[in-house]
Write an enzyme that holds these catalytic residues in place. Sequence first.
Site, mmCIF file in Angstrom:
data_model
loop_
_atom_site.group_PDB
_atom_site.id
_atom_site.type_symbol
_atom_site.label_atom_id
_atom_site.label_comp_id
_atom_site.label_asym_id
_atom_site.label_seq_id
_atom_site.Cartn_x
_atom_site.Cartn_y
_atom_site.Cartn_z
ATOM 1 N N ASP A 1 0.875 -1.158 0.000
ATOM 2 C CA ASP A 1 0.000 0.000 0.000
ATOM 3 C C ASP A 1 0.915 1.211 0.000
ATOM 4 O OD1 ASP A 1 -2.495 1.192 -0.228
ATOM 5 O OD2 ASP A 1 -2.739 1.424 1.930
ATOM 6 N N TYR B 1 0.506 9.446 -9.124
ATOM 7 C CA TYR B 1 0.936 10.842 -8.996
ATOM 8 C C TYR B 1 2.293 11.112 -9.655
ATOM 9 C CZ TYR B 1 -2.799 11.161 -5.503
ATOM 10 O OH TYR B 1 -4.020 11.147 -4.862
ATOM 11 N N ARG C 1 8.454 2.515 -3.809
ATOM 12 C CA ARG C 1 8.166 1.103 -4.047
ATOM 13 C C ARG C 1 9.460 0.363 -4.345
ATOM 14 N NH1 ARG C 1 4.674 1.767 -7.320
ATOM 15 N NH2 ARG C 1 2.883 1.651 -5.948
#
Length: 194
Positions: free
Chosen positions: A69, A151, A178
């Site tokens: 997440d 984004y 990430r």
Amino acid sequence: MKRLCFATNNKHKLTEVSQMLEGKYELLSLQDIGCNEELPEEQDTLEGNSRQKAEYVWQHYNVSCFADDTGLEVEALDGAPGVYSARYAGPQRSDADNIEKLLQSLQGKANRRARFRTSITLILNGQEHQFEGIVTGSIAENWQGDKGFGYDPVFVPEGYDLTFAQMSSEEKNAISHRGRATQELVRFLKTLEV
């Protein structure tokens, strides 16, 4: 080759992580394991959501997996959109709508500092492990670039004058939230190969 499910059907995410795993694992999507339902994301933290998704896959499909997440946390907006980043502009989960809302919310604000944070929960043979990646930067005044997703067209990482959407996937993976969380995950998985 060992099989590992990444609890997503997002092709961009699957490609990014697959490149980082360098063929050491066969990376499966939710679709690959027959999971077609929407995974629950009912927690109020990134860590809670990644854990809930990974636990759901493990409990219902008995497959070792990891879930992530990610949230964009903007200083001038008191950390928003945070855990609600994917649905910031509403339940339709539109990247374009989310970016427009963000840019409108920052109009007239001098402080554009922000950070992306990713939490990954791995459940491997029933054992849980968590990893985190953070990248700091700022929000551009307008869209720049056409690569990436989310984004990326408005996030400029610290030390760069390009948005994530202007970088190659290799450049982005080397420094992204990430990417950093996945590097921690990959380092851990490599320790198991000994």
